[in-house]
Motif scaffolding. Structure first.
Motif, PDB file in Angstrom:
ATOM      1  N   VAL A 186       0.719  -1.047  -0.031  1.00 22.24           N
ATOM      2  CA  VAL A 186       0.032  -0.014  -0.248  1.00 22.24           C
ATOM      3  C   VAL A 186       0.914   1.102   0.126  1.00 22.24           C
ATOM      4  O   VAL A 186       0.574   2.403  -0.613  1.00 22.24           O
ATOM      5  N   ARG A 187       1.747   1.070   0.708  1.00 21.54           N
ATOM      6  CA  ARG A 187       2.902   2.417   0.671  1.00 21.54           C
ATOM      7  C   ARG A 187       3.533   2.626  -0.471  1.00 21.54           C
ATOM      8  O   ARG A 187       3.644   3.815  -0.827  1.00 21.54           O
ATOM      9  N   LEU A 188       3.940   1.507  -1.149  1.00 20.43           N
ATOM     10  CA  LEU A 188       4.734   1.635  -2.521  1.00 20.43           C
ATOM     11  C   LEU A 188       4.026   1.871  -3.664  1.00 20.43           C
ATOM     12  O   LEU A 188       4.358   2.014  -4.729  1.00 20.43           O
ATOM     13  N   ALA A 189       2.458   1.737  -3.385  1.00 19.24           N
ATOM     14  CA  ALA A 189       1.666   1.543  -4.474  1.00 19.24           C
ATOM     15  C   ALA A 189       1.755   2.992  -5.496  1.00 19.24           C
ATOM     16  O   ALA A 189       1.897   2.669  -6.503  1.00 19.24           O
ATOM     17  N   PRO A 190       1.695   4.071  -4.924  1.00 16.23           N
ATOM     18  CA  PRO A 190       1.920   5.312  -5.675  1.00 16.23           C
ATOM     19  C   PRO A 190       3.199   5.401  -6.559  1.00 16.23           C
ATOM     20  O   PRO A 190       3.221   5.820  -7.537  1.00 16.23           O
ATOM     21  N   ALA A 191       4.157   4.980  -5.794  1.00 16.60           N
ATOM     22  CA  ALA A 191       5.638   4.882  -6.537  1.00 16.60           C
ATOM     23  C   ALA A 191       5.749   4.039  -7.629  1.00 16.60           C
ATOM     24  O   ALA A 191       6.025   4.164  -8.671  1.00 16.60           O
ATOM     25  N   ALA A 194       1.766  11.423  -1.105  1.00 15.29           N
ATOM     26  CA  ALA A 194       2.278  11.704   0.174  1.00 15.29           C
ATOM     27  C   ALA A 194       1.636  12.924   0.907  1.00 15.29           C
ATOM     28  O   ALA A 194       1.325  13.040   2.237  1.00 15.29           O
ATOM     29  N   LEU A 195       0.807  13.879   0.170  1.00 15.15           N
ATOM     30  CA  LEU A 195       0.140  14.819   0.640  1.00 15.15           C
ATOM     31  C   LEU A 195      -1.444  14.664   0.906  1.00 15.15           C
ATOM     32  O   LEU A 195      -2.122  15.335   1.468  1.00 15.15           O
ATOM     33  N   VAL A 196      -1.595  13.266   0.660  1.00 13.90           N
ATOM     34  CA  VAL A 196      -2.952  12.763   1.090  1.00 13.90           C
ATOM     35  C   VAL A 196      -2.893  11.963   2.329  1.00 13.90           C
ATOM     36  O   VAL A 196      -1.796  11.035   2.449  1.00 13.90           O
ATOM     37  N   PRO A 197      -3.978  11.770   3.110  1.00 12.83           N
ATOM     38  CA  PRO A 197      -3.829  11.031   4.371  1.00 12.83           C
ATOM     39  C   PRO A 197      -3.541   9.542   3.940  1.00 12.83           C
ATOM     40  O   PRO A 197      -4.065   8.924   3.007  1.00 12.83           O
ATOM     41  N   SER A 198      -2.692   8.910   4.847  1.00 12.58           N
ATOM     42  CA  SER A 198      -2.146   7.649   4.472  1.00 12.58           C
ATOM     43  C   SER A 198      -3.228   6.621   4.650  1.00 12.58           C
ATOM     44  O   SER A 198      -3.075   5.452   3.985  1.00 12.58           O
ATOM     45  N   GLY A 199      -4.446   6.782   5.158  1.00 13.36           N
ATOM     46  CA  GLY A 199      -5.431   5.767   5.378  1.00 13.36           C
ATOM     47  C   GLY A 199      -6.298   5.679   3.862  1.00 13.36           C
ATOM     48  O   GLY A 199      -7.109   4.912   3.742  1.00 13.36           O
ATOM     49  N   ARG A 200      -6.355   6.726   2.898  1.00 14.65           N
ATOM     50  CA  ARG A 200      -7.103   6.743   1.825  1.00 14.65           C
ATOM     51  C   ARG A 200      -6.441   6.250   0.757  1.00 14.65           C
ATOM     52  O   ARG A 200      -5.619   7.260  -0.038  1.00 14.65           O
ATOM     53  N   THR A 201      -6.086   4.943   0.527  1.00 17.00           N
ATOM     54  CA  THR A 201      -5.422   4.542  -0.568  1.00 17.00           C
ATOM     55  C   THR A 201      -5.916   5.035  -1.989  1.00 17.00           C
ATOM     56  O   THR A 201      -4.739   5.166  -2.955  1.00 17.00           O
ATOM     57  N   PRO A 202      -7.243   4.771  -2.420  1.00 21.00           N
ATOM     58  CA  PRO A 202      -7.698   5.215  -3.624  1.00 21.00           C
ATOM     59  C   PRO A 202      -7.312   6.742  -3.733  1.00 21.00           C
ATOM     60  O   PRO A 202      -7.262   7.075  -5.055  1.00 21.00           O
ATOM     61  N   ALA A 203      -7.710   7.635  -2.822  1.00 25.26           N
ATOM     62  CA  ALA A 203      -7.307   8.971  -3.183  1.00 25.26           C
ATOM     63  C   ALA A 203      -5.837   9.230  -3.281  1.00 25.26           C
ATOM     64  O   ALA A 203      -5.469  10.069  -4.211  1.00 25.26           O
ATOM     65  N   ARG A 204      -4.807   8.395  -2.624  1.00 27.44           N
ATOM     66  CA  ARG A 204      -3.518   8.716  -2.667  1.00 27.44           C
ATOM     67  C   ARG A 204      -2.886   8.197  -4.225  1.00 27.44           C
ATOM     68  O   ARG A 204      -2.254   8.873  -4.778  1.00 27.44           O
ATOM     69  N   LEU A 205      -3.735   7.310  -5.017  1.00 30.24           N
ATOM     70  CA  LEU A 205      -3.323   6.674  -6.010  1.00 30.24           C
ATOM     71  C   LEU A 205      -3.953   7.643  -7.034  1.00 30.24           C
ATOM     72  O   LEU A 205      -3.419   7.961  -8.481  1.00 30.24           O
ATOM     73  N   VAL A 242       6.623  21.006  -0.734  1.00 26.08           N
ATOM     74  CA  VAL A 242       5.326  21.427   0.034  1.00 26.08           C
ATOM     75  C   VAL A 242       5.121  20.728   1.342  1.00 26.08           C
ATOM     76  O   VAL A 242       5.026  21.332   2.330  1.00 26.08           O
ATOM     77  N   ARG A 243       5.102  19.452   1.399  1.00 29.03           N
ATOM     78  CA  ARG A 243       5.139  18.595   2.591  1.00 29.03           C
ATOM     79  C   ARG A 243       6.223  19.102   3.715  1.00 29.03           C
ATOM     80  O   ARG A 243       5.735  19.333   4.659  1.00 29.03           O
ATOM     81  N   ALA A 244       7.418  19.166   3.331  1.00 29.43           N
ATOM     82  CA  ALA A 244       8.341  19.600   4.015  1.00 29.43           C
ATOM     83  C   ALA A 244       8.191  20.920   4.627  1.00 29.43           C
ATOM     84  O   ALA A 244       8.616  21.266   5.975  1.00 29.43           O
ATOM     85  N   ALA A 245       7.942  22.004   3.688  1.00 30.05           N
ATOM     86  CA  ALA A 245       7.777  23.294   4.380  1.00 30.05           C
ATOM     87  C   ALA A 245       6.412  23.373   5.309  1.00 30.05           C
ATOM     88  O   ALA A 245       6.669  24.244   6.006  1.00 30.05           O
ATOM     89  N   LEU A 287      -8.605  16.304  -7.259  1.00 28.59           N
ATOM     90  CA  LEU A 287      -9.403  15.492  -8.023  1.00 28.59           C
ATOM     91  C   LEU A 287      -9.572  14.028  -6.991  1.00 28.59           C
ATOM     92  O   LEU A 287     -10.392  13.230  -6.944  1.00 28.59           O
ATOM     93  N   ALA A 288      -8.194  13.907  -6.130  1.00 28.18           N
ATOM     94  CA  ALA A 288      -8.247  12.881  -5.056  1.00 28.18           C
ATOM     95  C   ALA A 288      -9.378  13.025  -4.074  1.00 28.18           C
ATOM     96  O   ALA A 288      -9.719  11.967  -3.517  1.00 28.18           O
ATOM     97  N   SER A 289      -9.776  14.130  -3.695  1.00 26.45           N
ATOM     98  CA  SER A 289     -10.816  14.311  -2.857  1.00 26.45           C
ATOM     99  C   SER A 289     -11.996  13.444  -3.006  1.00 26.45           C
ATOM    100  O   SER A 289     -12.991  13.297  -2.226  1.00 26.45           O
ATOM    101  N   PHE A 290     -12.292  13.267  -4.293  1.00 24.14           N
ATOM    102  CA  PHE A 290     -13.537  12.420  -4.620  1.00 24.14           C
ATOM    103  C   PHE A 290     -13.393  11.093  -4.784  1.00 24.14           C
ATOM    104  O   PHE A 290     -14.364  10.490  -4.983  1.00 24.14           O
TER     105      PHE A 290
END
Length: 551
Positions: free
Chosen positions: A14-19, A99-110, A144-147, A383-386
């Protein structure tokens, strides 16, 4: 019966799926560009055995990206380095957006990963060959995440892709990270730290730029202004993340009514989704603030003493500010600013020309479309928010379906070629000569078309092959439907001097030698045209399409 993955393995997948998704999208987009040879198109020029130390002329656009490529090409073949970088852009971009999407929302992250790694902005800049800028684009979500989170070490690491990409990549990144840092609780300290880290990492190109006497032609505002590349005008093109000034950087079929309409609709939905994210964050914050005020009133009724109460109020205000999401709020500001900069060249060119005339440092604002990168990231998050559940997983395919012609190297526009042996021979001869002196590359124009590249237009490869200074015509001529040919004056003063010598009457050899030129490389088989200007030059190498002369 197959055994299901263990919980730990499933979590890792799940963690590696976006990469992994980014890598798959990269392979689909690059297609034939991943085959043997070099991918050469416009500014994307990689060469075999690039010299580690080069004398850079004009504005340091390829600093430090060319140095990093040269260092990586020392143990690894340069063509492999290029493919790793191009694939890495897709992988890094997808993983960063997720990485900017909450980790528990796999579809949104993808979905966020897919959109950010497959859109018109990335496609057009890739087809223009601006891989160094795309390094900064790929690292933007991480910055952005680090800032937003704070921490000098974390932020420094996140800026490495932009630092390698150079001035344009860093400026685009700063457009986003400074507003994000300004939304943090300790805003002035955060902004100062952000600026200081970025300034230090920018020194490799910032110092040569400040010391350079390169000129910036205000005519570039008209040449690089965003344009309508679809039926909805310039603003519609920009909102769809397109509008690049070079028509040859377009994706096949992007101007068709159907595809342009779908892209604009998806962008509108994505912007609406991002606005919902901001509104929900604001409502959640206000709800927490009301809860805190009620808790403070109940908890502090029995306390006496003005100092204690004031201290508690300051702490509460500090706490409430820290609870805000600086990434969302800052990214919204950056997206609006980026769109405004892009519109400046199209709708208020005289303002930008005046700024450049006053100080050439405003020159990077000419190509305003590059500053749409924060808008692309905001749209990816919107778009990921939907995305919810299995339907959300299906939405991962939306970016590819909206822009299908980016696949397979933009239907063959990205392909590979290898340098003929004579190019490598000339490279060895010139680089083995310890005597000082520049090399002039002819014909006197920046971009070339070679048979061995399949007819694709590329920047003159001589600009990157040699350890000594290469003088070439960095004048840019852009054909505009409204204004006709727009000529942007060369930035390098030595190039302007050499151009005048070549265009003047009589032999030019003595004048070139007096300007510090030792070699002249003539390509494209046009030697007779130039030998009359250089009657005293000594032929050092003659190949099928190359002639090397020494003055």
């Amino acid at each position: 019966m197959t055994r299901s993955p263990a919980p730990g393995q499933r979590s890792l997948l799940v963690r590696l799926a976006p990469a992994l998704l980014g890598a798959l999208l990269g392979m689909l987009a690059l297609g034939p560009a991943l085959g043997p040879g070099f991918t050469l198109r416009y500014d994307m020029v990689f060469v075999p055995d690039p010299p580690i130390f080069r004398d850079i002329s004009g504005f340091p656009r390829a600093v430090p990206s060319d140095l990093v490529v040269a260092l990586l090409s020392y143990p690894i073949p340069a063509m492999v380095v290029q493919k790793l970088i191009l694939l890495g852009i897709f992988l890094l971009a997808a993983a960063g957006a997720a990485a900017l999407v909450p980790s528990g929302r796999t579809p949104a992250r993808l979905v966020a990963a897919a959109f950010y790694a497959w859109n018109l902005y990335l496609a057009q800049r890739l087809l223009l060959g601006q891989w160094a800028l795309l390094l900064g684009y790929a690292g933007l979500p991480w910055a952005v995440r680090a800032a937003a989170q704070g921490g000098v070490r974390r932020f420094t690491i996140s800026l490495i892709p932009a630092a390698v990409g150079g001035f344009q990549a860093m400026l685009v990144t700063l457009l986003a990270v400074i507003p994000v840092a300004a939304r943090r609780a300790e805003r002035w300290r955060a902004v100062a730290t952000t600026g200081a880290v970025a300034a230090v990492l920018s020194l490799p190109w910032l110092v040569p730029a400040l010391l350079s006497d390169a000129a910036t032609d205000p005519a570039g505002v008209d040449a690089f202004a965003p344009r309508a590349d679809g039926p909805f005008g310039t603003v519609g093109s920009l909102l769809s993340l397109g509008g690049i000034w070079n028509a040859e950087a377009g994706v096949p079929g992007q101007g068709f009514w159907a595809s342009a309409t779908v892209r604009l609709l998806v962008s509108a939905v994505a912007i609406w989704g991002f606005a919902r994210l901001l509104r929900h964050d604001r409502h959640d914050r206000h709800g927490r603030d009301r809860h805190d005020r009620d808790r403070d009133r109940d908890g502090h009724d029995g306390h006496d003493g003005h100092d204690g109460h004031d201290h508690g109020g300051r702490c509460d205000r500090q706490e409430r500010r820290e609870r805000r999401d600086p990434a969302l709020a800052g990214l919204a500001v950056a997206a609006v600013l980026g769109l405004a900069i892009a519109c400046l060249g199209a709708f208020a060119p005289e303002v930008l020309k005046s700024l450049i005339g006053w100080w050439p440092g405003f020159g990077p604002l000419r190509d305003g479309q590059v500053y749409l990168a924060p808008l692309a990231l905001a749209q990816a998050l919107g778009l990921a928010s939907f995305a919810r559940g299995r339907i959300g997983l299906a939405a991962v395919a939306v970016p590819v379906l909206v822009l299908p012609t980016l696949a397979i190297g933009a239907l063959g526009r990205l392909a590979t070629a290898d340098y003929p042996a004579e190019w490598r021979q000339v490279q060895r001869i010139v680089n083995a000569d310890p005597a000082p002196g520049a090399l002039v590359s002819l014909p006197w124009r920046a971009h070339r078309v070679f048979r061995w590249t399949g007819g694709r237009v590329i920047l003159d490869p001589a600009t990157k092959l040699f350890a000594r200074r290469v003088v070439w015509d960095d004048t840019l001529v852009v054909e505009s439907r409204e204004r006709g040919p727009i000529r942007v004056t060369a930035e390098d003063p030595l190039a302007r001097r050499v151009g005048a010598l070549l265009a003047g009457p009589g032999p030019a050899g003595a004048g070139l030698a007096g300007a510090g030129v030792r070699y002249v490389l003539i390509g494209d088989g046009n030697e007779n045209e130039f030998l009359r200007k250089l009657p005293d030059a000594t032929p050092i190498f003659r190949g099928e399409r190359l002639l090397l002369l020494r003055l």
